[in-house]
Design an enzyme around this catalytic site. Structure first.
Site, short mmCIF file in Angstrom:
data_model
loop_
_atom_site.label_atom_id
_atom_site.label_comp_id
_atom_site.label_asym_id
_atom_site.label_seq_id
_atom_site.Cartn_x
_atom_site.Cartn_y
_atom_site.Cartn_z
CB ALA A 188 23.24 82.45 43.90
CG HIS A 189 19.13 80.08 42.22
ND1 HIS A 189 18.62 81.21 41.65
CD2 HIS A 189 19.88 79.51 41.25
CE1 HIS A 189 19.01 81.30 40.39
NE2 HIS A 189 19.79 80.28 40.13
CG ASN A 190 19.19 75.18 42.75
OD1 ASN A 190 18.46 76.10 42.34
ND2 ASN A 190 18.71 74.00 43.07
#
Length: 346
Positions: free
Chosen positions: A241-243
Site C-alpha cells: 500500500a501507499h507510503n
C-alpha cells in the site's frame, strides 16, 4: 543455448572430475536427468540419485566423496545449491539478451531517452520524459507512464504497468501484469456517509536488484514515496500500500498484504497470506509465518511470529498444542463432573 562443462566450471569457480568437453543444453532435477542435462546435489537425502542419474554433469559440494562409481561428470564447488542458482541466473540472462531491437507497433513519447541495446516489444508504450537505461528489456504490451526511470539491465515483462514518476533501479525484474504506482487506497469519510477520494501525489521508488512477481501491486504514496529497497524479492499477488517502505533483502511470499505507511525492516521473511496493519514498524530480520495477522509494531530484531493475531512463534506453537488436546480435556472434565454428580447424589 549450450555450455560446455569447462565453461560452467569456470563460471562457478569449480573443479571438474570427468569429461570437461561435454555439452550441456538444459538443467534437470537429479532424479529426472537425461543426457545433455546438468543437475546438482546439495542434500544428502538425494545422494542415491547421483549414482543413477542420466544427467551428463552434476554440481556437488567440495566435501562430497562418492561411495561408488559415478558415471556423470562432477563439478566440485563451495556450495552446490548457490552455484546451481548462479548457473540458472546466467542462463536466464543469456536468453534475455536474445531479445533486441524495436518491434512494431510500439510507442515512445517526446523527450524520452533510451539507452544502448534496449528491446522494445510490440505494443509497448513509453510516455514522455522517460529515461530507459542500457540493456533494458521492455516486453510486449508493457506500459511506462510519463517521467518513468528504468535502470540498466532491468526486465519489464509482458503486460506490466508502471505509472508516472516511478523510479526503477538496475538489474530489476518486473513480472507480467505487475502494477507499479497506481493510486493508494485513500478515501476521506464525509458527514453524509460517503467517501471522498484523496489525491495520491507521490510516487514509487524501487532500488537495484529487486524482483517483483506477477500481478503484484505497489501503490504510489499519497505524498513522498513508497520505497522498495535494494535486493527485495516480492512474490506474485502481493499488495504493497501507499507510503510503505520495505527494507533491504526482505522477501515477501504470495497473497500477502502490507497496509499503508508501514515500515518493514531489512532481511525480513514474510510468508504467504500474511496481513500487516498500517502505521507500524517491523524490526530487521523478523519472520512472520503463513496466514498470520500482524497488528502491532515489532521493536526487537530477529523474532519469529505466527498466528492471527500474530504472537511469538513458540507461544503460538504451545497454544496450538493445547488446542489439539481440547477434545481430550473436555472428555476428562465431563468425566470429573459425572463422578462429582454421583458423589453428591450418594
Amino acid at each position: 543455448m549450450k555450455f560446455t562443462v569447462s565453461e560452467i566450471a569456470q563460471m562457478l569457480d569449480g573443479t571438474i572430475v570427468g569429461d570437461e568437453k561435454i555439452t550441456i543444453d538444459s538443467a534437470a532435477k537429479i532424479e529426472e536427468g537425461r543426457p545433455g542435462c546438468i543437475s546438482f546435489l546439495a542434500n544428502s537425502k538425494y545422494e542415491a540419485y547421483v549414482y543413477s542419474t542420466g544427467s551428463s554433469a552434476v554440481i556437488v559440494n567440495k566435501d562430497f566423496t562418492p561411495k561408488k562409481e559415478v558415471t556423470a561428470t562432477l563439478i566440485y564447488v563451495e556450495n552446490a545449491y548457490t552455484a546451481f542458482t548462479i548457473l540458472l541466473e546466467e542462463y536466464q540472462k543469456r536468453l534475455a539478451k536474445n531479445k533486441s531491437g524495436i518491434e512494431q507497433p510500439s510507442f515512445i513519447g517526446e523527450n524520452s531517452q533510451v539507452g544502448a541495446d534496449v528491446y522494445r516489444g510490440a505494443f509497448s508504450y513509453i510516455g514522455k520524459n522517460c529515461i530507459v537505461g542500457d540493456h533494458v528489456k521492455i516486453h510486449p504490451h508493457s506500459f511506462l507512464g510519463d517521467n518513468v526511470t528504468i535502470g540498466d539491465n532491468t526486465i519489464v515483462h509482458p503486460g506490466a504497468r508502471i505509472y508516472q514518476n516511478t523510479i526503477v533501479g538496475k538489474n530489476c525484474v518486473i513480472s507480467a501484469n505487475a502494477v507499479i504506482g497506481s493510486d493508494g487506497f485513500g478515501f476521506a469519510p464525509q458527514t453524509d456517509g460517503s467517501y471522498k477520494a484523496i489525491p495520491q501525489l507521490g510516487n514509487v521508488i524501487i532500488e537495484d536488484d529487486v524482483s517483483i512477481g506477477s500481478n503484484t501491486t505497489i501503490d504510489c504514496a499519497t505524498m513522498g514515496s513508497t520505497i522498495i529497497r535494494q535486493g527485495v524479492k516480492i512474490d506474485n499477488l502481493v499488495q504493497i500500500a501507499h507510503n510503505v517502505e520495505i527494507g533491504k533483502n526482505t522477501v515477501i511470499a504470495a497473497q500477502s498484504g502490507i497496509s499503508g505507511s508501514t515500515t518493514i525492516g531489512e532481511q525480513c521473511v514474510i510468508a504467504g497470506q500474511v496481513g500487516v496493519v498500517g502505521h507500524i514498524s517491523v524490526a530487521n530480520k523478523t519472520k512472520i509465518g503463513a496466514q498470520s495477522g500482524l497488528g502491532k509494531s515489532v521493536k526487537k530484531e530477529g523474532l519469529s511470529f505466527s498466528g492471527s493475531p500474530a504472537r511469538d512463534l513458540n507461544e503460538h506453537l504451545r497454544s496450538m498444542a493445547l488446542v489439539r488436546r481440547l477434545p481430550e480435556m473436555e472428555e476428562r472434565l465431563k468425566d470429573i463432573e459425572r463422578k462429582q454428580e454421583t458423589s453428591d447424589f450418594q
